[in-house]
Design a protein around this motif. Sequence first.
Motif, PDB file in Angstrom:
ATOM      1  N   HIS A   1       0.828  -1.226   0.000  1.00  0.00           N
ATOM      2  CA  HIS A   1       0.000   0.000   0.000  1.00  0.00           C
ATOM      3  C   HIS A   1       0.857   1.270   0.000  1.00  0.00           C
ATOM      4  CE1 HIS A   1      -2.849   3.009   1.363  1.00  0.00           C
ATOM      5  NE2 HIS A   1      -2.157   3.178   2.462  1.00  0.00           N
ATOM      6  N   HIS A   2       1.886   1.266   0.852  1.00  0.00           N
ATOM      7  CA  HIS A   2       2.674   2.488   1.029  1.00  0.00           C
ATOM      8  C   HIS A   2       3.567   2.793  -0.169  1.00  0.00           C
ATOM      9  CE1 HIS A   2       5.174  -0.816   2.259  1.00  0.00           C
ATOM     10  NE2 HIS A   2       6.237  -0.058   2.138  1.00  0.00           N
ATOM     11  N   VAL A   3       3.762   1.844  -1.066  1.00  0.00           N
ATOM     12  CA  VAL A   3       4.584   2.145  -2.255  1.00  0.00           C
ATOM     13  C   VAL A   3       3.709   2.339  -3.496  1.00  0.00           C
ATOM     14  CG1 VAL A   3       6.631   0.971  -1.395  1.00  0.00           C
ATOM     15  CG2 VAL A   3       4.996  -0.294  -2.810  1.00  0.00           C
ATOM     16  N   MET A   4       2.406   2.359  -3.297  1.00  0.00           N
ATOM     17  CA  MET A   4       1.500   2.489  -4.442  1.00  0.00           C
ATOM     18  C   MET A   4       1.372   3.965  -4.824  1.00  0.00           C
ATOM     19  SD  MET A   4      -2.254   0.893  -4.960  1.00  0.00           S
ATOM     20  CE  MET A   4      -3.282   1.420  -6.313  1.00  0.00           C
ATOM     21  N   THR A   5       2.273   4.397  -5.701  1.00  0.00           N
ATOM     22  CA  THR A   5       2.289   5.801  -6.089  1.00  0.00           C
ATOM     23  C   THR A   5       2.262   5.929  -7.608  1.00  0.00           C
ATOM     24  OG1 THR A   5       4.694   5.818  -6.038  1.00  0.00           O
ATOM     25  CG2 THR A   5       3.574   6.556  -4.048  1.00  0.00           C
ATOM     26  N   GLY A   6       1.765   7.036  -8.075  1.00  0.00           N
ATOM     27  CA  GLY A   6       1.737   7.325  -9.507  1.00  0.00           C
ATOM     28  C   GLY A   6       2.100   8.776  -9.714  1.00  0.00           C
ATOM     29  N   ARG A   7       1.997   9.222 -10.964  1.00  0.00           N
ATOM     30  CA  ARG A   7       2.440  10.576 -11.244  1.00  0.00           C
ATOM     31  C   ARG A   7       1.650  11.174 -12.399  1.00  0.00           C
ATOM     32  NH1 ARG A   7       8.739  11.488 -10.969  1.00  0.00           N
ATOM     33  NH2 ARG A   7       8.190  11.298  -8.785  1.00  0.00           N
ATOM     34  N   ILE A   8       1.393  12.474 -12.300  1.00  0.00           N
ATOM     35  CA  ILE A   8       0.797  13.210 -13.412  1.00  0.00           C
ATOM     36  C   ILE A   8       1.645  14.477 -13.618  1.00  0.00           C
ATOM     37  CG2 ILE A   8      -1.216  14.502 -14.232  1.00  0.00           C
ATOM     38  CD1 ILE A   8      -3.000  12.629 -12.620  1.00  0.00           C
ATOM     39  N   TYR A   9       2.113  14.646 -14.849  1.00  0.00           N
ATOM     40  CA  TYR A   9       2.838  15.866 -15.199  1.00  0.00           C
ATOM     41  C   TYR A   9       1.853  16.844 -15.832  1.00  0.00           C
ATOM     42  CZ  TYR A   9       7.134  13.125 -14.692  1.00  0.00           C
ATOM     43  OH  TYR A   9       8.140  12.347 -14.209  1.00  0.00           O
ATOM     44  N   VAL A  10       1.974  18.105 -15.452  1.00  0.00           N
ATOM     45  CA  VAL A  10       1.201  19.143 -16.152  1.00  0.00           C
ATOM     46  C   VAL A  10       2.216  20.114 -16.752  1.00  0.00           C
ATOM     47  CG1 VAL A  10      -0.451  21.026 -15.920  1.00  0.00           C
ATOM     48  CG2 VAL A  10      -0.799  18.910 -14.631  1.00  0.00           C
ATOM     49  N   VAL A  11       2.112  20.293 -18.074  1.00  0.00           N
ATOM     50  CA  VAL A  11       3.074  21.131 -18.792  1.00  0.00           C
ATOM     51  C   VAL A  11       2.337  22.257 -19.518  1.00  0.00           C
ATOM     52  CG1 VAL A  11       4.706  19.229 -19.112  1.00  0.00           C
ATOM     53  CG2 VAL A  11       2.975  19.673 -20.861  1.00  0.00           C
ATOM     54  N   GLU A  12       3.098  23.259 -19.931  1.00  0.00           N
ATOM     55  CA  GLU A  12       2.517  24.335 -20.739  1.00  0.00           C
ATOM     56  C   GLU A  12       2.076  23.752 -22.087  1.00  0.00           C
ATOM     57  OE1 GLU A  12       1.890  27.364 -19.970  1.00  0.00           O
ATOM     58  OE2 GLU A  12       3.130  27.768 -18.183  1.00  0.00           O
ATOM     59  N   PRO A  13       0.997  24.266 -22.671  1.00  0.00           N
ATOM     60  CA  PRO A  13       0.546  23.756 -23.963  1.00  0.00           C
ATOM     61  C   PRO A  13       1.672  23.804 -24.991  1.00  0.00           C
ATOM     62  CG  PRO A  13      -1.084  25.250 -23.046  1.00  0.00           C
ATOM     63  CD  PRO A  13       0.111  25.307 -22.133  1.00  0.00           C
ATOM     64  N   GLY A  14       1.839  22.706 -25.713  1.00  0.00           N
ATOM     65  CA  GLY A  14       2.859  22.635 -26.754  1.00  0.00           C
ATOM     66  C   GLY A  14       4.231  22.277 -26.247  1.00  0.00           C
ATOM     67  N   GLN A  15       4.386  22.183 -24.918  1.00  0.00           N
ATOM     68  CA  GLN A  15       5.696  21.791 -24.377  1.00  0.00           C
ATOM     69  C   GLN A  15       5.658  20.362 -23.877  1.00  0.00           C
ATOM     70  OE1 GLN A  15       7.102  24.705 -21.590  1.00  0.00           O
ATOM     71  NE2 GLN A  15       7.478  26.179 -23.223  1.00  0.00           N
ATOM     72  N   GLY A  16       6.737  19.965 -23.219  1.00  0.00           N
ATOM     73  CA  GLY A  16       6.823  18.600 -22.714  1.00  0.00           C
ATOM     74  C   GLY A  16       7.062  17.642 -23.851  1.00  0.00           C
ATOM     75  N   GLY A  17       6.571  16.415 -23.690  1.00  0.00           N
ATOM     76  CA  GLY A  17       6.704  15.408 -24.740  1.00  0.00           C
ATOM     77  C   GLY A  17       8.011  14.676 -24.673  1.00  0.00           C
TER      78      GLY A  17
END
Length: 184
Positions: free
Chosen positions: A168-184
Motif C-alpha cells: 500500500h505504502h509504495v503504491m504511487t503514480g504521477r501526473i505531469y502538467v506542462v505548458e501547452p505545446g511543451q513537454g513530450g
Amino acid sequence: MAIHPPESRVWWNEPIAKAELIWIVIAFVWGLLMFFMMIYWHIYGQQNLSTQVGRIDPAVFEQRTNEFAEKFKIREEGDTGIPVAKPLPGGDAYMLARTFDWWPVLELEKGKPYKLHISSLDMQHGFSLQPINMNIQVHPGLEHIITITPKEVGVYGVICNEYCGLGHHVMTGRIYVVEPGQGG
Ligand code: CUA
C-alpha cells in the motif's frame, strides 16, 4: 459494585446548569450552521468533482487503459519502464489502480480539459492527488469519469489512501502538467 444508581432517581427533572445550557445552544447553532453550509457549498463551493460513474468489467478497463497507454505513449518514466501517456487535449485519459500501481503516468497540458477515467482491477484503492488533495475512492467494477482542467504546471503525485495490502505504502503514480505545446 462499580456502578451506582443516581442519588436522586428522577435526575432528569433537575434544572440544567448554565454552563451546560450554553454548550448545548452553541452545539445546536453550530450544527444548524453546518447543515446550511453543506447546501451552500454543494452549489457554490466548487469542491465537488464533476464525476460520472458507471459499471465496467475490470478486464475491459484494463484493455482500454493498455490501448490508451500504447497509443499515446511519449516516453518512459525514468528507468521504470512505465509509459508516460499524453492524451489529446479535450480527450480521454486512463489511469488504472491495481496492487500496487497507478498506471500509466500521464502528461497533461495546462488549461486544457480532459476526461480522466479511473478504475481498479482488483480491490478498493484510494486515488489521492497531491499536493492539491483531490480524493476519489476507486473500486473494481466501477469507472469514474472525471472532467478535469489542470490549472498549474507541475509534477503531481498520486498516492493510495485506502489500505490495500503489504505494498500500500509504495503504491504511487504521477501526473505531469506542462505548458501547452511543451513537454513530450
Ligand atoms: Cu492501493 Cu492502498
